[in-house]
Design a protein around this motif. Sequence first.
Motif, mmCIF file in Angstrom:
data_model
loop_
_atom_site.group_PDB
_atom_site.id
_atom_site.type_symbol
_atom_site.label_atom_id
_atom_site.label_comp_id
_atom_site.label_asym_id
_atom_site.label_seq_id
_atom_site.Cartn_x
_atom_site.Cartn_y
_atom_site.Cartn_z
ATOM 1 N N CYS A 132 12.737 -10.981 39.248
ATOM 2 C CA CYS A 132 12.833 -12.059 38.255
ATOM 3 C C CYS A 132 12.615 -11.300 36.972
ATOM 4 C CB CYS A 132 11.516 -12.877 38.400
ATOM 5 S SG CYS A 132 11.146 -14.188 37.468
ATOM 6 N N ALA A 133 13.545 -11.693 36.253
ATOM 7 C CA ALA A 133 13.878 -11.020 35.143
ATOM 8 C C ALA A 133 12.418 -11.199 33.996
ATOM 9 C CB ALA A 133 15.138 -11.501 34.313
ATOM 10 N N GLY A 134 12.087 -9.877 33.610
ATOM 11 C CA GLY A 134 11.054 -9.643 32.871
ATOM 12 C C GLY A 134 9.528 -10.081 33.486
ATOM 13 N N LYS A 135 9.665 -10.286 34.773
ATOM 14 C CA LYS A 135 8.198 -10.649 35.386
ATOM 15 C C LYS A 135 8.071 -9.815 36.707
ATOM 16 C CE LYS A 135 7.547 -14.314 33.032
ATOM 17 N NZ LYS A 135 6.596 -14.201 31.938
ATOM 18 N N PHE A 136 8.883 -9.495 37.419
ATOM 19 C CA PHE A 136 8.698 -8.537 38.497
ATOM 20 C C PHE A 136 9.963 -8.236 39.364
ATOM 21 C CE2 PHE A 136 8.299 -13.129 40.351
ATOM 22 C CZ PHE A 136 9.226 -12.815 41.453
ATOM 23 N N PRO A 190 1.365 -20.644 35.113
ATOM 24 C CA PRO A 190 2.346 -21.774 35.539
ATOM 25 C C PRO A 190 3.663 -21.605 35.153
ATOM 26 C CG PRO A 190 0.563 -22.736 33.976
ATOM 27 C CD PRO A 190 0.251 -21.033 34.140
ATOM 28 N N GLY A 191 4.591 -22.048 35.639
ATOM 29 C CA GLY A 191 6.166 -21.973 35.118
ATOM 30 C C GLY A 191 6.897 -21.914 36.421
ATOM 31 N N GLU A 192 8.378 -21.848 36.119
ATOM 32 C CA GLU A 192 9.169 -21.745 36.998
ATOM 33 C C GLU A 192 9.721 -20.157 37.040
ATOM 34 O OE1 GLU A 192 13.216 -23.911 38.952
ATOM 35 O OE2 GLU A 192 12.535 -24.714 36.902
ATOM 36 N N TYR A 193 9.803 -19.710 38.200
ATOM 37 C CA TYR A 193 10.238 -18.256 38.259
ATOM 38 C C TYR A 193 11.438 -18.100 39.064
ATOM 39 C CZ TYR A 193 5.490 -17.282 36.606
ATOM 40 O OH TYR A 193 4.465 -17.409 35.705
ATOM 41 N N LYS A 194 12.559 -17.942 38.500
ATOM 42 C CA LYS A 194 13.966 -17.899 39.084
ATOM 43 C C LYS A 194 13.895 -16.443 39.701
ATOM 44 C CE LYS A 194 15.907 -21.856 37.315
ATOM 45 N NZ LYS A 194 17.006 -22.676 36.600
ATOM 46 N N TYR A 195 14.554 -16.329 40.821
ATOM 47 C CA TYR A 195 14.762 -14.575 41.168
ATOM 48 C C TYR A 195 15.987 -14.415 41.980
ATOM 49 C CZ TYR A 195 12.816 -16.198 45.619
ATOM 50 O OH TYR A 195 12.347 -17.081 46.871
ATOM 51 N N PHE A 196 16.394 -13.332 42.105
ATOM 52 C CA PHE A 196 17.554 -12.967 42.962
ATOM 53 C C PHE A 196 17.466 -11.550 43.407
ATOM 54 C CE2 PHE A 196 18.117 -11.472 38.794
ATOM 55 C CZ PHE A 196 18.717 -10.196 38.929
ATOM 56 N N CYS A 197 18.651 -11.221 44.242
ATOM 57 C CA CYS A 197 18.744 -9.962 44.771
ATOM 58 C C CYS A 197 19.595 -9.048 44.128
ATOM 59 C CB CYS A 197 19.155 -10.113 46.142
ATOM 60 S SG CYS A 197 19.315 -8.428 46.954
#
Length: 107
Positions: free
Chosen positions: A65-69, A87-94
């Motif tokens: 998750c860019a900038g988060k983990f 709180p918030g929306e965390y979009k992630y990818f491989c």
Amino acid sequence: MSSINRRDFGIAVVATMLLPVTAARAEDTAVHIDNFSFTPPQLDVKVGTTVTWTNRDDIPHTVVCAGKFRSKTMDTDGTFSFTFTEPGEYKYFCSLHPHMTGSVKVG
């Protein structure tokens, strides 16, 4: 009741009263990586929830998750956990397979 027993009883009552507060805390949640996808692909969780991703595929994957983990590359049965404290929306990818996406909405 002696004064020691009353004191112990009072401590037990206070401790029992605190149990529901502890039980109301956010719970841990699991996401499985299998067949080039995150399951479930979207989560709605409470602040304080720890999400653990487990790679069930035969090939390596990551969770970013860019900038988060960012996880290390996970082989089969490898895991990565992250606790969502805001709180918030965390979009992630491989990062190895960018078409693999998911999201966590924390409220």
